[in-house]
Design an enzyme around this catalytic site. Structure first.
Site, PDB file in Angstrom:
ATOM      1  N   CYS A  21       0.808  -1.216   0.000  1.00 49.77           N
ATOM      2  CA  CYS A  21       0.000   0.000   0.000  1.00 49.77           C
ATOM      3  C   CYS A  21       0.843   1.268   0.000  1.00 49.77           C
ATOM      4  O   CYS A  21       1.998   1.273   0.411  1.00 49.77           O
ATOM      5  CB  CYS A  21      -0.862   0.068   1.255  1.00 49.77           C
ATOM      6  SG  CYS A  21      -1.933  -1.338   1.452  1.00 49.77           S
ATOM      7  N   GLY A  47       0.929   0.216  -4.966  1.00 47.97           N
ATOM      8  CA  GLY A  47      -0.323  -0.534  -4.939  1.00 47.97           C
ATOM      9  C   GLY A  47      -1.138  -0.203  -6.168  1.00 47.97           C
ATOM     10  O   GLY A  47      -1.503   0.948  -6.367  1.00 47.97           O
ATOM     11  N   ASN A 122      -0.887   1.596   5.705  1.00 43.47           N
ATOM     12  CA  ASN A 122       0.170   0.873   4.987  1.00 43.47           C
ATOM     13  C   ASN A 122       0.861  -0.021   6.006  1.00 43.47           C
ATOM     14  O   ASN A 122       1.373   0.473   7.014  1.00 43.47           O
ATOM     15  CB  ASN A 122       1.162   1.868   4.383  1.00 43.47           C
ATOM     16  CG  ASN A 122       2.343   1.191   3.685  1.00 43.47           C
ATOM     17  OD1 ASN A 122       3.387   1.811   3.524  1.00 43.47           O
ATOM     18  ND2 ASN A 122       2.193  -0.034   3.268  1.00 43.47           N
ATOM     19  N   TYR A 262      14.140  -2.233  -3.216  1.00 47.88           N
ATOM     20  CA  TYR A 262      13.202  -2.366  -4.334  1.00 47.88           C
ATOM     21  C   TYR A 262      11.928  -1.538  -4.239  1.00 47.88           C
ATOM     22  O   TYR A 262      11.511  -0.924  -5.218  1.00 47.88           O
ATOM     23  CB  TYR A 262      12.821  -3.849  -4.511  1.00 47.88           C
ATOM     24  CG  TYR A 262      11.745  -4.074  -5.546  1.00 47.88           C
ATOM     25  CD1 TYR A 262      12.014  -3.923  -6.904  1.00 47.88           C
ATOM     26  CD2 TYR A 262      10.452  -4.413  -5.171  1.00 47.88           C
ATOM     27  CE1 TYR A 262      11.021  -4.102  -7.864  1.00 47.88           C
ATOM     28  CE2 TYR A 262       9.454  -4.601  -6.114  1.00 47.88           C
ATOM     29  CZ  TYR A 262       9.745  -4.446  -7.452  1.00 47.88           C
ATOM     30  OH  TYR A 262       8.769  -4.618  -8.388  1.00 47.88           O
TER      31      TYR A 262
END
Ligand code: SF4
Length: 490
Positions: A21, A47, A122, A262
């Site tokens: 999220c 997301g 999140n 990442y």
């Protein structure tokens, strides 16, 4: 349509962990919904399944939530006009906890005894199932299957009187990762879990405050970065201004190190570090740890690119775009049969034949999850005439699942949980394969090494050293928690 591999169907053959999220909030700006839509657009990488915005106009709450991308959900003037008010919160979602359904799309909203309460979250509550069972026994009726709804029920059923006390009481009962932005009729409540696992930053846009998962969203709306919301900090935004509280016992923060590897956009600052520079430093560490005699360094674009630049600069090898990525492949591209599906990877990545024919290549990717994409990309490079392919991975082997808001396949599907590095080399069919060491990763984020007694980051998907209890998993997954470094397969 028959889909034989749900992962391929879901991700369009994208073999990565996925952040669940992104959250965004605006306090006190004209057109708060439009600003929030822009902010969510900048966080789209966090997301892509669904997006929603809730606003408050001083009297009523207004919400628009839908499956799909931000641009599609909020491109109509009519939708934005209905989202009245100068305060807003927004959310981008992948689903890991809770099935794919509009009822799980955030912000979630409930009318409580204290007034309206909307939440954008999140992270992942790692004792959500345990709490939910208890709440249901006490008569709670859940509207969604999302872990976030547990927070609403805990606030609703708290014995405390004021909303603030109820909110703190609720958060003291949850374990796991949460960066929360909540909109209430009294103000905005913003909180980051005591370990600071997921990121959250505070900015200023004129006289208004902006909250966002990443600084890139502040940049995009023209806001100035003020500071990170500190781990364990609770910020209250109200007509009286900004108040900061520390309601939890102090803990040593352990932010997610995979944000650096990442998840976050390379143009973001996370935990005070430039993600792009960290990724280049990772590449340089990888070059020092695992040098190769080769002709060029080639990234798997886009996520492997900064690390490949770092590897090339440290090794003195030329950096070349030996693989070209198409940016026009939809995540939900329909792959109707095996033949088309097997062609799938070439829709996204294609070998730049003129550059790689007859060359010895150092291929850089950020991580290996199941290994499916790696197999196809290496095969593609060989078919295009590469003489040797040496794969270098810009993170340690991903051998454990994440329970903190990242979409991870179960452990049995993680290649590094099943095989030694040498066996992975054979499986992917590369001439050599090496991963960044855990200490190399810590050096890249500016630490001398991993402090095994008090790790500076959450690195559990590499080490199995989870920074919180995993109450919901304890019956099933204890070996995963206890394995720590000793059980790693490298
Ligand atoms: Fe990040 Fe991995 Fe920790 Fe999950 S387990 S929070 S992906 S470092």
């Amino acid at each position: 349509m028959i889909i034989t591999n749900p992962w391929d169907a879901q991700w369009g053959d994208d073999d990565h962990l996925h952040e669940e999220c992104g959250v965004f909030g605006v306090w006190g700006a004209d057109g708060a919904a439009a600003v929030t839509a822009l902010g969510l657009h900048a966080l789209q990488h966090r997301g892509q399944e669904a997006a929603g915005i809730t606003t408050f106009d001083g009297k009523d709450f207004h919400t628009h939530r839908a499956m799909g991308h931000v641009a599609g959900n909020f491109d109509s003037d009519e939708v934005i006009r209905k989202l009245k008010g100068d305060v807003a919160i927004g959310h981008n979602r992948y689903s890991t906890t809770g099935e794919t359904a509009v009822r799980n799309v955030q912000p979630l909203y409930a009318d409580l005894a204290t007034g309206g309460f909307a939440v954008a979250h999140n992270g992942n509550i790692s004792n959500a199932m345990t709490l939910k069972r208890e709440l249901v026994r006490r008569g709670a009726i859940f509207q969604s299957t999302s872990d976030t709804e547990v927070i609403i029920h805990l606030v609703a059923t708290s014995a405390y009187r004021t909303l603030l006390d109820r909110f703190i009481d609720a958060l003291k009962r949850v374990e796991g990762a949460y960066s929360l932005i909540c909109l209430t009729s009294e103000g905005m409540l913003v909180c980051r879990d005591p370990l600071g696992i997921r990121p959250l930053v505070l900015g200023r846009l004129g006289d208004s405050y902006i909250l966002a998962s990443e600084t890139v969203a502040l940049d995009v709306v023209g806001a100035t970065f003020l500071r990170a919301v500190e781990p364990g900090e609770l910020i209250i935004l109200s007509p009286k201004g900004l108040r900061s509280l520390r309601p939890f016992a102090d803990m040593r923060p352990r932010p997610c190190v995979f944000e650096q590897v990442y998840f976050s956009r390379p143009d973001s600052m996370v935990d005070g570090l430039s993600v792009y520079q960290v990724r280049k430093a990772i590449g340089a560490e990888l070059a020092r740890e695992s040098p190769v005699e080769a002709d060029m360094v080639v990234p798997v674009p886009d996520s492997g690119t900064p690390a490949a630049i770092g590897y090339a600069q440290a090794s003195g090898l030329p950096f070349e775009l030996g693989i070209i990525r198409s940016h026009y492949v939809g995540r939900t591209f329909i792959q109707p049969g095996d033949q088309i599906r097997n062609l799938g990877v070439k829709l996204k990545h294609n070998a730049n034949r003129a550059m790689i024919k007859g060359k010895r290549i150092v291929l850089i990717d950020d991580s290996i999850v199941r290994g499916t994409t790696s197999v196809k990309i290496v095969q593609m490079l060989r078919e295009a005439g590469a003489e040797e392919v040496h794969m270098r991975i810009a993170s340690p082997p991903t051998a454990h699942s994440c329970y903190y808001g990242v979409d991870t396949p179960e452990r049995s599907k993680l290649l590094a949980a099943q095989m030694s590095v040498d066996r992975m080399r054979e499986y992917i069919q590369v001439d050599s394969l090496a991963f960044l060491s855990i200490d190399g990763l810590y050096r890249a984020v500016g630490e001398p090494s991993r402090d095994n007694n008090a790790p500076q980051y959450c690195d559990a998907c590499f080490t199995g050293d989870y920074p919180t209890r995993l109450t919901d998993q304890e019956d099933n997954d204890v070996p995963d928690q206890l394995s720590l470094l000793a059980e790693r397969v490298i």
